[in-house]
Design a protein around this motif. Structure first.
Motif, PDB file in Angstrom:
ATOM      1  N   LEU A 119       0.744  -1.306  -0.072  1.00 41.54           N
ATOM      2  CA  LEU A 119       0.061  -0.103   0.051  1.00 41.54           C
ATOM      3  C   LEU A 119       0.857   1.195   0.009  1.00 41.54           C
ATOM      4  O   LEU A 119       0.371   2.108  -0.733  1.00 41.54           O
ATOM      5  N   SER A 120       1.942   1.373   0.827  1.00 36.73           N
ATOM      6  CA  SER A 120       2.687   2.572   0.913  1.00 36.73           C
ATOM      7  C   SER A 120       3.160   3.048  -0.262  1.00 36.73           C
ATOM      8  O   SER A 120       3.450   4.079  -0.584  1.00 36.73           O
ATOM      9  N   PHE A 121       3.570   1.933  -1.125  1.00 35.55           N
ATOM     10  CA  PHE A 121       4.267   2.190  -2.278  1.00 35.55           C
ATOM     11  C   PHE A 121       3.338   2.541  -3.286  1.00 35.55           C
ATOM     12  O   PHE A 121       3.393   3.610  -4.167  1.00 35.55           O
ATOM     13  N   TYR A 122       2.124   1.839  -3.686  1.00 28.93           N
ATOM     14  CA  TYR A 122       1.177   2.165  -4.398  1.00 28.93           C
ATOM     15  C   TYR A 122       0.214   3.435  -4.228  1.00 28.93           C
ATOM     16  O   TYR A 122      -0.029   4.246  -5.084  1.00 28.93           O
ATOM     17  N   ILE A 123       0.096   3.579  -3.038  1.00 31.58           N
ATOM     18  CA  ILE A 123      -0.646   5.144  -2.901  1.00 31.58           C
ATOM     19  C   ILE A 123       0.170   6.424  -3.316  1.00 31.58           C
ATOM     20  O   ILE A 123      -0.479   7.237  -3.918  1.00 31.58           O
ATOM     21  N   MET A 124       1.295   6.369  -3.220  1.00 35.71           N
ATOM     22  CA  MET A 124       2.109   7.530  -3.634  1.00 35.71           C
ATOM     23  C   MET A 124       2.089   7.313  -5.283  1.00 35.71           C
ATOM     24  O   MET A 124       2.207   8.384  -5.687  1.00 35.71           O
ATOM     25  N   SER A 125       2.570   6.315  -5.899  1.00 36.09           N
ATOM     26  CA  SER A 125       2.689   6.159  -7.189  1.00 36.09           C
ATOM     27  C   SER A 125       1.253   6.486  -7.966  1.00 36.09           C
ATOM     28  O   SER A 125       1.333   7.199  -9.049  1.00 36.09           O
ATOM     29  N   ALA A 126       0.316   5.947  -7.222  1.00 37.19           N
ATOM     30  CA  ALA A 126      -1.172   6.337  -8.084  1.00 37.19           C
ATOM     31  C   ALA A 126      -1.258   7.730  -7.782  1.00 37.19           C
ATOM     32  O   ALA A 126      -1.912   8.015  -8.943  1.00 37.19           O
ATOM     33  N   THR A 127      -0.961   8.219  -6.885  1.00 37.22           N
ATOM     34  CA  THR A 127      -1.423   9.847  -6.539  1.00 37.22           C
ATOM     35  C   THR A 127      -0.298  10.752  -7.619  1.00 37.22           C
ATOM     36  O   THR A 127      -0.817  11.446  -8.119  1.00 37.22           O
ATOM     37  N   LEU A 128       0.960   9.980  -7.771  1.00 36.71           N
ATOM     38  CA  LEU A 128       1.915  11.087  -8.401  1.00 36.71           C
ATOM     39  C   LEU A 128       1.582  10.778  -9.955  1.00 36.71           C
ATOM     40  O   LEU A 128       2.431  11.589 -10.674  1.00 36.71           O
ATOM     41  N   TYR A 129       1.287   9.752 -10.549  1.00 37.23           N
ATOM     42  CA  TYR A 129       1.353   9.470 -11.833  1.00 37.23           C
ATOM     43  C   TYR A 129       0.888  10.839 -12.877  1.00 37.23           C
ATOM     44  O   TYR A 129       1.674  10.926 -13.824  1.00 37.23           O
ATOM     45  N   ALA A 135       6.700   6.373 -10.094  1.00 36.87           N
ATOM     46  CA  ALA A 135       5.724   7.230 -10.795  1.00 36.87           C
ATOM     47  C   ALA A 135       6.295   8.116 -11.719  1.00 36.87           C
ATOM     48  O   ALA A 135       5.656   8.691 -12.612  1.00 36.87           O
ATOM     49  N   CYS A 136       7.799   8.314 -11.825  1.00 34.77           N
ATOM     50  CA  CYS A 136       8.278   9.326 -12.797  1.00 34.77           C
ATOM     51  C   CYS A 136       8.776   8.440 -13.747  1.00 34.77           C
ATOM     52  O   CYS A 136       9.671   8.804 -14.822  1.00 34.77           O
ATOM     53  N   LEU A 170      -0.777  23.851 -11.969  1.00 32.90           N
ATOM     54  CA  LEU A 170      -0.678  22.629 -11.210  1.00 32.90           C
ATOM     55  C   LEU A 170      -2.164  22.622 -10.668  1.00 32.90           C
ATOM     56  O   LEU A 170      -2.289  23.413  -9.718  1.00 32.90           O
ATOM     57  N   ASP A 171      -3.077  21.488 -10.905  1.00 30.83           N
ATOM     58  CA  ASP A 171      -4.200  21.470  -9.824  1.00 30.83           C
ATOM     59  C   ASP A 171      -4.096  20.901  -8.539  1.00 30.83           C
ATOM     60  O   ASP A 171      -4.171  19.714  -8.266  1.00 30.83           O
ATOM     61  N   TYR A 172      -3.774  21.798  -7.618  1.00 31.47           N
ATOM     62  CA  TYR A 172      -3.180  21.318  -6.390  1.00 31.47           C
ATOM     63  C   TYR A 172      -4.276  20.820  -5.569  1.00 31.47           C
ATOM     64  O   TYR A 172      -4.539  19.777  -4.794  1.00 31.47           O
ATOM     65  N   PHE A 173      -5.669  21.496  -5.455  1.00 27.42           N
ATOM     66  CA  PHE A 173      -6.916  20.722  -4.933  1.00 27.42           C
ATOM     67  C   PHE A 173      -7.138  19.308  -5.598  1.00 27.42           C
ATOM     68  O   PHE A 173      -7.592  18.309  -4.808  1.00 27.42           O
ATOM     69  N   GLY A 174      -7.232  19.382  -6.800  1.00 26.43           N
ATOM     70  CA  GLY A 174      -7.214  17.966  -7.397  1.00 26.43           C
ATOM     71  C   GLY A 174      -6.089  17.046  -6.819  1.00 26.43           C
ATOM     72  O   GLY A 174      -6.345  15.659  -6.780  1.00 26.43           O
ATOM     73  N   THR A 175      -4.980  17.384  -6.846  1.00 25.62           N
ATOM     74  CA  THR A 175      -3.866  16.661  -6.242  1.00 25.62           C
ATOM     75  C   THR A 175      -4.129  16.003  -4.817  1.00 25.62           C
ATOM     76  O   THR A 175      -4.112  14.575  -4.516  1.00 25.62           O
ATOM     77  N   MET A 176      -4.721  16.782  -4.102  1.00 26.77           N
ATOM     78  CA  MET A 176      -5.289  16.507  -2.899  1.00 26.77           C
ATOM     79  C   MET A 176      -6.355  15.422  -2.746  1.00 26.77           C
ATOM     80  O   MET A 176      -6.463  14.434  -2.015  1.00 26.77           O
ATOM     81  N   LEU A 177      -7.357  15.772  -3.506  1.00 26.85           N
ATOM     82  CA  LEU A 177      -8.221  14.775  -3.755  1.00 26.85           C
ATOM     83  C   LEU A 177      -7.891  13.487  -4.278  1.00 26.85           C
ATOM     84  O   LEU A 177      -8.096  12.421  -3.791  1.00 26.85           O
ATOM     85  N   LEU A 178      -6.951  13.232  -5.088  1.00 30.40           N
ATOM     86  CA  LEU A 178      -6.329  12.089  -5.592  1.00 30.40           C
ATOM     87  C   LEU A 178      -5.539  11.557  -4.640  1.00 30.40           C
ATOM     88  O   LEU A 178      -5.871   9.920  -4.526  1.00 30.40           O
TER      89      LEU A 178
END
Length: 539
Positions: free
Chosen positions: A59-69, A120-121, A203-211
């Motif tokens: 989970l720790s890996f995928y939460i970050m990668s999924a958010t940052l893609y 994610a990069c 950059l959509d900061y609010f959308g990033t937080m939602l994601l």
């Protein structure tokens, strides 16, 4: 969709060198991700954490990668795909080395978070380069190569991990991955040319937080169910949070010019169907693979090396299937090809639903290969790229990557949690039945259940005396129960995966047979790479 003829455009040697360097970076990331599967049961034992909490490694890996893609995809379009890729490789290498020296479980989880940032990069950039380097008539083959390289990485990673862990311990997988990532950094630096897309707005900061909220809540549900139960206020609150965040994301994304997730692409029927198919397929595949990892490691006389072999056979077959199916996708009806391809894994999981704890390993490995040969990712990538505007390849491919990284942890954590629950229930039932048949007093059945829950670590004095008087060893009861528990778990989970594939087949049938012809895609001349052409038009 019917295969359409496209003008013959030759891909240059220089472009192939770039692409091979790019897929090497994907190979490194996939190999590192595959290392985790056989390692999780060992790591959870080393740090003494329960199996459902071991899902945090995933989970720790995928939460970050999924958010940052989507973010890295947009950054790549704006600042340069090569630059973002190099940053990702550097972060990935450092975090792999950090994981190798983890003194605590918490430290390991933090390292895994940064590994997610690095990956994610990498993935969305490599997918974007398929659209940049290759013309439409060659993307099926390129996608097939990409899929096969991923499969080879998974095959080697999983196969080597089981044997390396048995010899050197779990940290070795992170040392190896960190070393390969360091090599990958210099391969990208010297062989890949810079390329940019077109990005407008901030950059959509609010959308990033939602994601981030969506990723954290959706991907945590399985673990919360395993820890607290489905009716727990924690679980219910997380589900409600996820639903609300998704609704707000959709409403908000339709009303701003540059959302973090390109909602406009999702409005295209074919792309939306492909995204849903990709999500379900990835979840189903990971659910089966992680379930088999625990089944092969925990069944009587099982070991982590068998788990690695299962992954290796599955991924090896997927590598072969990816090339074949990718090539066919440039020549035949893609919809029919998808249906024919998905019949293979559906058949495999139905056969897996009949195995038991003492089934021969060779038979199980043959089914792993049968399941893997039906890898249809190349067709899905080709369908997706046909429905992404060329100037948004980074953003669109980032969206496709996020789907995979939602599906993978959903499947893997759900597989771990469900296997744990099915296994525990069947194991306890088996021990109680054996004890009853052996003549253990009904008044001691609570003690029997407690002993089963701790795998014999806690046995009351009264139960111990009763077993001795009956000439029974609890270890013998436990061995039989472990076989019954693992059998019940894998059979139930195989049928669950079969259900997922039935849903996938229904969704494939909804894909239109033909699409309206689009305006021809501008293709670079032979002497000029397509990446250079796009750079010229965007500067």
């Amino acid at each position: 969709m019917e295969a359409q003829a496209t003008p013959e455009v030759k891909t240059t040697k220089e472009q192939w060198i770039q692409y091979l360097a790019l897929v090497f970076s994907a190979f490194i990331a996939v190999e590192a991700m595959a290392f985790q599967s056989p390692a999780i049961p060992v790591i959870s034992t080393y740090f003494e954490v329960p199996s459902h909490l071991a899902a945090l490694i995933v989970l720790s890996f995928y939460i970050m990668s999924a958010t940052l893609y989507p973010i890295t995809g947009r950054f790549a379009d704006k600042y340069g795909r090569k630059k973002v890729l190099l940053v990702g490789m550097a972060i990935f290498a450092i975090s792999e080395f950090a994981a190798a020296v983890s003194p605590t479980f918490t430290f390991l989880i933090v390292a895994r978070i940064f590994q997610g940032v690095g990956v994610a990069c990498i993935f969305p950039i490599v997918i974007a380069f398929i659209g940049v380097i290759f013309h439409e008539g060659a993307r099926g083959m390129a996608s097939g190569i990409f899929n096969s390289v991923q499969a080879i990485g998974a095959m080697l990673g999983a196969g080597l991990a089981g044997f390396l862990i048995n010899i050197y311990g779990w940290p070795v997988i992170y040392w190896v991955s960190g070393g390969l990532a360091t090599i990958g950094f210099f391969v990208i630096l010297f062989f890949v040319k810079e390329s940019k897309g077109v990005v407008s707005g901030k950059l959509d900061y609010f959308g990033t937080m939602l994601l981030f909220i969506i990723a954290a809540s959706v991907l945590s549900i399985s673990t919360l169910v395993g820890q607290f139960g489905i009716a727990s206020p924690y679980t219910i609150g997380t589900i409600v949070t996820a639903v609300l965040a998704i609704a707000i994301m959709w409403f908000y994304g339709n009303r701003i010019a540059n959302p973090i997730i390109e909602i406009s692409i999702l409005k295209q029927k074919v792309f939306a169907l492909i995204v849903l198919i990709y999500l379900i397929y990835t979840a189903a595949m990971q659910l089966l693979l992680y379930s088999m990892s625990f089944f092969l490691a925990l069944r009587p006389d099982g070991n982590v090396a068998e788990s690695g072999l299962f992954f290796m056979f599955n991924s090896g077959a997927a590598a072969i299937g990816g090339i074949i199916i990718g090539r066919l996708s440039d020549k035949v009806n893609n919809k029919k090809l998808l249906i024919g391809t998905y019949i293979l894994p559906l058949t495999a999981v139905l056969l897996l639903s009949r195995i038991h704890a003492y089934t021969e390993t060779t038979y199980i490995l043959s089914l792993a290969a049968f399941f893997g040969i039906g890898a249809a990712t190349a067709i899905l990538i080709k369908y997706a790229l046909q429905n992404i505007p060329p100037i948004k390849y980074g953003s669109g491919s980032g969206l496709l990557a996020i789907v995979r990284d939602f599906g993978a942890p959903l499947g893997s954590t759900t597989g771990i949690v469900l296997f744990s629950q099915f296994n525990a229930k069947a194991k306890t039932s088996s021990i109680v039945q054996q004890a009853t048949d052996a003549g253990v007093s009904p008044g001691l059945m609570a003690d029997v259940q407690q002993a089963a829950a701790t795998n014999g670590a806690t046995i009351s004095d009264a139960l111990s005396a009763e077993l001795i008087s009956l000439g029974i060893q609890f270890e013998d009861l436990l061995k039989t129960a472990l076989g019954d528990g693992s059998t019940s778990a894998i059979q139930n989970l195989s049928l669950t995966v079969a259900g997922f594939f039935v849903v996938i087949m229904i969704l494939v049938l909804l894909i239109p047979q033909k699409q309206k012809e689009k305006a021809p895609v501008i293709v670079a001349p032979f002497e000029e790479s397509l990446s250079e052409k796009l750079e010229t038009t965007t500067n």
